[in-house]
Design a protein around this motif. Structure first.
Motif, PDB file in Angstrom:
ATOM      1  N   MET A   1       0.845  -1.189   0.000  1.00 51.53           N
ATOM      2  CA  MET A   1       0.000   0.000   0.000  1.00 51.53           C
ATOM      3  C   MET A   1       0.883   1.242   0.000  1.00 51.53           C
ATOM      4  SD  MET A   1      -2.967   1.291   2.522  1.00 51.53           S
ATOM      5  CE  MET A   1      -4.224   1.153   1.297  1.00 51.53           C
ATOM      6  N   ALA A   2       0.498   2.216  -0.739  1.00 49.05           N
ATOM      7  CA  ALA A   2       1.249   3.471  -0.836  1.00 49.05           C
ATOM      8  C   ALA A   2       1.159   4.249   0.467  1.00 49.05           C
ATOM      9  CB  ALA A   2       0.707   4.309  -1.986  1.00 49.05           C
ATOM     10  N   SER A   3       2.154   5.075   0.694  1.00 46.55           N
ATOM     11  CA  SER A   3       2.133   5.985   1.833  1.00 46.55           C
ATOM     12  C   SER A   3       2.646   7.340   1.373  1.00 46.55           C
ATOM     13  CB  SER A   3       2.975   5.447   2.988  1.00 46.55           C
ATOM     14  OG  SER A   3       4.323   5.333   2.597  1.00 46.55           O
ATOM     15  N   ILE A   4       2.209   8.367   2.079  1.00 45.90           N
ATOM     16  CA  ILE A   4       2.604   9.733   1.743  1.00 45.90           C
ATOM     17  C   ILE A   4       3.781  10.148   2.601  1.00 45.90           C
ATOM     18  CG2 ILE A   4       1.892  12.160   1.816  1.00 45.90           C
ATOM     19  CD1 ILE A   4      -0.915  11.274   1.179  1.00 45.90           C
ATOM     20  N   VAL A   5       4.688  10.907   1.984  1.00 46.51           N
ATOM     21  CA  VAL A   5       5.781  11.547   2.704  1.00 46.51           C
ATOM     22  C   VAL A   5       5.786  13.027   2.338  1.00 46.51           C
ATOM     23  CG1 VAL A   5       7.213   9.463   2.852  1.00 46.51           C
ATOM     24  CG2 VAL A   5       7.512  11.028   0.921  1.00 46.51           C
ATOM     25  N   ILE A   6       6.370  13.810   3.224  1.00 47.02           N
ATOM     26  CA  ILE A   6       6.600  15.224   2.963  1.00 47.02           C
ATOM     27  C   ILE A   6       8.110  15.382   2.807  1.00 47.02           C
ATOM     28  CG2 ILE A   6       6.339  17.590   3.790  1.00 47.02           C
ATOM     29  CD1 ILE A   6       3.672  16.018   3.367  1.00 47.02           C
ATOM     30  N   ALA A   7       8.545  15.772   1.629  1.00 51.78           N
ATOM     31  CA  ALA A   7       9.971  15.993   1.371  1.00 51.78           C
ATOM     32  C   ALA A   7      10.207  17.496   1.376  1.00 51.78           C
ATOM     33  CB  ALA A   7      10.372  15.391   0.034  1.00 51.78           C
ATOM     34  N   GLN A   8      11.279  17.930   2.048  1.00 44.08           N
ATOM     35  CA  GLN A   8      11.533  19.363   2.177  1.00 44.08           C
ATOM     36  C   GLN A   8      12.933  19.746   1.724  1.00 44.08           C
ATOM     37  OE1 GLN A   8      10.709  20.118   6.343  1.00 44.08           O
ATOM     38  NE2 GLN A   8       8.637  20.763   5.829  1.00 44.08           N
ATOM     39  N   THR A   9      12.999  20.933   1.146  1.00 44.52           N
ATOM     40  CA  THR A   9      14.267  21.571   0.821  1.00 44.52           C
ATOM     41  C   THR A   9      14.079  23.072   0.993  1.00 44.52           C
ATOM     42  OG1 THR A   9      16.112  21.596  -0.754  1.00 44.52           O
ATOM     43  CG2 THR A   9      13.904  21.896  -1.672  1.00 44.52           C
ATOM     44  N   THR A  10      15.166  23.823   0.900  1.00 44.06           N
ATOM     45  CA  THR A  10      15.103  25.279   0.954  1.00 44.06           C
ATOM     46  C   THR A  10      15.921  25.853  -0.194  1.00 44.06           C
ATOM     47  OG1 THR A  10      17.002  25.404   2.450  1.00 44.06           O
ATOM     48  CG2 THR A  10      14.811  25.384   3.465  1.00 44.06           C
ATOM     49  N   VAL A  11      15.492  27.005  -0.686  1.00 41.92           N
ATOM     50  CA  VAL A  11      16.253  27.755  -1.682  1.00 41.92           C
ATOM     51  C   VAL A  11      16.208  29.228  -1.300  1.00 41.92           C
ATOM     52  CG1 VAL A  11      15.906  26.112  -3.571  1.00 41.92           C
ATOM     53  CG2 VAL A  11      14.310  27.974  -3.274  1.00 41.92           C
ATOM     54  N   ASP A  12      17.220  29.973  -1.713  1.00 39.34           N
ATOM     55  CA  ASP A  12      17.318  31.373  -1.306  1.00 39.34           C
ATOM     56  C   ASP A  12      16.739  32.359  -2.311  1.00 39.34           C
ATOM     57  OD1 ASP A  12      19.260  31.093  -3.234  1.00 39.34           O
ATOM     58  OD2 ASP A  12      20.918  31.737  -1.970  1.00 39.34           O
ATOM     59  N   ASP A  13      16.131  31.870  -3.370  1.00 40.02           N
ATOM     60  CA  ASP A  13      15.596  32.736  -4.416  1.00 40.02           C
ATOM     61  C   ASP A  13      14.124  32.382  -4.660  1.00 40.02           C
ATOM     62  OD1 ASP A  13      15.142  32.799  -7.667  1.00 40.02           O
ATOM     63  OD2 ASP A  13      16.252  34.542  -6.930  1.00 40.02           O
ATOM     64  N   GLU A  14      13.243  33.364  -4.540  1.00 36.99           N
ATOM     65  CA  GLU A  14      11.813  33.118  -4.688  1.00 36.99           C
ATOM     66  C   GLU A  14      11.461  32.583  -6.070  1.00 36.99           C
ATOM     67  OE1 GLU A  14       7.673  35.403  -3.600  1.00 36.99           O
ATOM     68  OE2 GLU A  14       9.327  36.616  -4.359  1.00 36.99           O
ATOM     69  N   THR A  15      12.034  33.151  -7.103  1.00 39.26           N
ATOM     70  CA  THR A  15      11.753  32.687  -8.459  1.00 39.26           C
ATOM     71  C   THR A  15      12.169  31.234  -8.627  1.00 39.26           C
ATOM     72  OG1 THR A  15      11.990  34.929  -9.334  1.00 39.26           O
ATOM     73  CG2 THR A  15      12.226  33.115 -10.909  1.00 39.26           C
ATOM     74  N   LYS A  16      13.333  30.876  -8.107  1.00 40.59           N
ATOM     75  CA  LYS A  16      13.812  29.494  -8.191  1.00 40.59           C
ATOM     76  C   LYS A  16      12.901  28.564  -7.396  1.00 40.59           C
ATOM     77  CE  LYS A  16      16.929  26.635  -9.734  1.00 40.59           C
ATOM     78  NZ  LYS A  16      17.014  26.377 -11.177  1.00 40.59           N
ATOM     79  N   ALA A  90       1.966  10.695   8.865  1.00 39.56           N
ATOM     80  CA  ALA A  90       1.119   9.774   9.622  1.00 39.56           C
ATOM     81  C   ALA A  90      -0.320  10.271   9.674  1.00 39.56           C
ATOM     82  CB  ALA A  90       1.669   9.610  11.034  1.00 39.56           C
ATOM     83  N   GLY A  91      -1.253   9.344   9.689  1.00 35.88           N
ATOM     84  CA  GLY A  91      -2.663   9.694   9.844  1.00 35.88           C
ATOM     85  C   GLY A  91      -3.308  10.303   8.618  1.00 35.88           C
ATOM     86  N   THR A  92      -2.726  10.115   7.462  1.00 36.54           N
ATOM     87  CA  THR A  92      -3.267  10.670   6.222  1.00 36.54           C
ATOM     88  C   THR A  92      -4.622  10.038   5.899  1.00 36.54           C
ATOM     89  OG1 THR A  92      -1.017  10.917   5.394  1.00 36.54           O
ATOM     90  CG2 THR A  92      -2.780  11.004   3.766  1.00 36.54           C
ATOM     91  N   TYR A  96      -7.161  11.716   0.715  1.00 41.70           N
ATOM     92  CA  TYR A  96      -5.979  12.492   0.347  1.00 41.70           C
ATOM     93  C   TYR A  96      -4.903  11.578  -0.215  1.00 41.70           C
ATOM     94  CZ  TYR A  96      -2.441  16.128   0.429  1.00 41.70           C
ATOM     95  OH  TYR A  96      -1.475  17.028   0.061  1.00 41.70           O
ATOM     96  N   LEU A  97      -4.711  10.422   0.403  1.00 40.86           N
ATOM     97  CA  LEU A  97      -3.744   9.446  -0.102  1.00 40.86           C
ATOM     98  C   LEU A  97      -4.081   9.062  -1.542  1.00 40.86           C
ATOM     99  CD1 LEU A  97      -1.417   7.418   0.109  1.00 40.86           C
ATOM    100  CD2 LEU A  97      -3.003   5.847   1.241  1.00 40.86           C
ATOM    101  N   ALA A  98      -5.348   8.787  -1.801  1.00 40.94           N
ATOM    102  CA  ALA A  98      -5.765   8.412  -3.159  1.00 40.94           C
ATOM    103  C   ALA A  98      -5.467   9.534  -4.149  1.00 40.94           C
ATOM    104  CB  ALA A  98      -7.251   8.065  -3.175  1.00 40.94           C
ATOM    105  N   TRP A  99      -5.687  10.790  -3.743  1.00 38.42           N
ATOM    106  CA  TRP A  99      -5.413  11.922  -4.625  1.00 38.42           C
ATOM    107  C   TRP A  99      -3.916  12.032  -4.921  1.00 38.42           C
ATOM    108  CZ3 TRP A  99      -2.784  16.601  -3.466  1.00 38.42           C
ATOM    109  CH2 TRP A  99      -2.823  17.543  -4.493  1.00 38.42           C
ATOM    110  N   VAL A 100      -3.081  11.929  -3.894  1.00 40.57           N
ATOM    111  CA  VAL A 100      -1.633  12.025  -4.088  1.00 40.57           C
ATOM    112  C   VAL A 100      -1.148  10.905  -5.008  1.00 40.57           C
ATOM    113  CG1 VAL A 100       0.627  11.881  -2.963  1.00 40.57           C
ATOM    114  CG2 VAL A 100      -1.176  13.287  -1.954  1.00 40.57           C
ATOM    115  N   VAL A 101      -1.609   9.685  -4.769  1.00 39.15           N
ATOM    116  CA  VAL A 101      -1.216   8.560  -5.630  1.00 39.15           C
ATOM    117  C   VAL A 101      -1.654   8.817  -7.064  1.00 39.15           C
ATOM    118  CG1 VAL A 101      -1.624   6.109  -6.116  1.00 39.15           C
ATOM    119  CG2 VAL A 101      -1.141   6.859  -3.767  1.00 39.15           C
ATOM    120  N   LYS A 102      -2.895   9.259  -7.257  1.00 36.74           N
ATOM    121  CA  LYS A 102      -3.403   9.530  -8.617  1.00 36.74           C
ATOM    122  C   LYS A 102      -2.558  10.595  -9.311  1.00 36.74           C
ATOM    123  CE  LYS A 102      -7.458  11.357 -11.012  1.00 36.74           C
ATOM    124  NZ  LYS A 102      -7.002  12.699 -11.409  1.00 36.74           N
ATOM    125  N   GLU A 103      -2.260  11.688  -8.625  1.00 37.30           N
ATOM    126  CA  GLU A 103      -1.550  12.790  -9.251  1.00 37.30           C
ATOM    127  C   GLU A 103      -0.065  12.529  -9.486  1.00 37.30           C
ATOM    128  OE1 GLU A 103      -3.161  15.045 -10.733  1.00 37.30           O
ATOM    129  OE2 GLU A 103      -5.059  14.467  -9.842  1.00 37.30           O
TER     130      GLU A 103
END
Length: 107
Positions: A1-16, A90-92, A96-103
């Motif tokens: 079964m699929a699971s959702i994760v939140i992946a994060q990064t930062t950049v210093d330029d708004e356009t980028k 956790a607790g998704t 919402y899980l179905a939407w993320v998997v579909k998209e």
């Protein structure tokens, strides 16, 4: 079964930040991205404490897509050593899980 994760990064330029966010959605590597308001980051780099203004990007994706998303983001990232953090969502709701998997699997 699929699971959702939140992946994060930062950049210093708004356009980028917007470019990476939109491109990752268009590439179907994430269902959505939050670009947080500008913040100040302090960190060690080259033997000194640095600080800069940055934007945090939070990608809503599946655990299965996280590695492909990381590779895609890092190819376009302006930092020498990009921040990359992956957090379980956790607790998704099933809807919402179905939407993320579909998209992130649609052609």
């Amino acid at each position: 079964m699929a699971s959702i994760v939140i992946a994060q990064t930062t950049v210093d330029d708004e356009t980028k930040a917007y470019e990476i966010a939109r491109g990752a959605v268009e590439a179907r590597l994430t269902a959505g991205v939050h670009v947080d308001a500008r913040m100040t980051t302090f960190y060690w780099w080259k033997d000194a404490v640095q600080h800069e203004r940055e934007y945090r990007l939070s990608f809503n994706t599946t655990a299965e897509k996280a590695d492909a998303l990381r590779a895609w983001v890092h190819e376009r990232h302006p930092h020498e050593v990009p921040q990359w953090i992956v957090l379980p969502a956790a607790g998704t709701s099933q809807e919402y899980l179905a939407w993320v998997v579909k998209e992130t699997t649609a052609e």
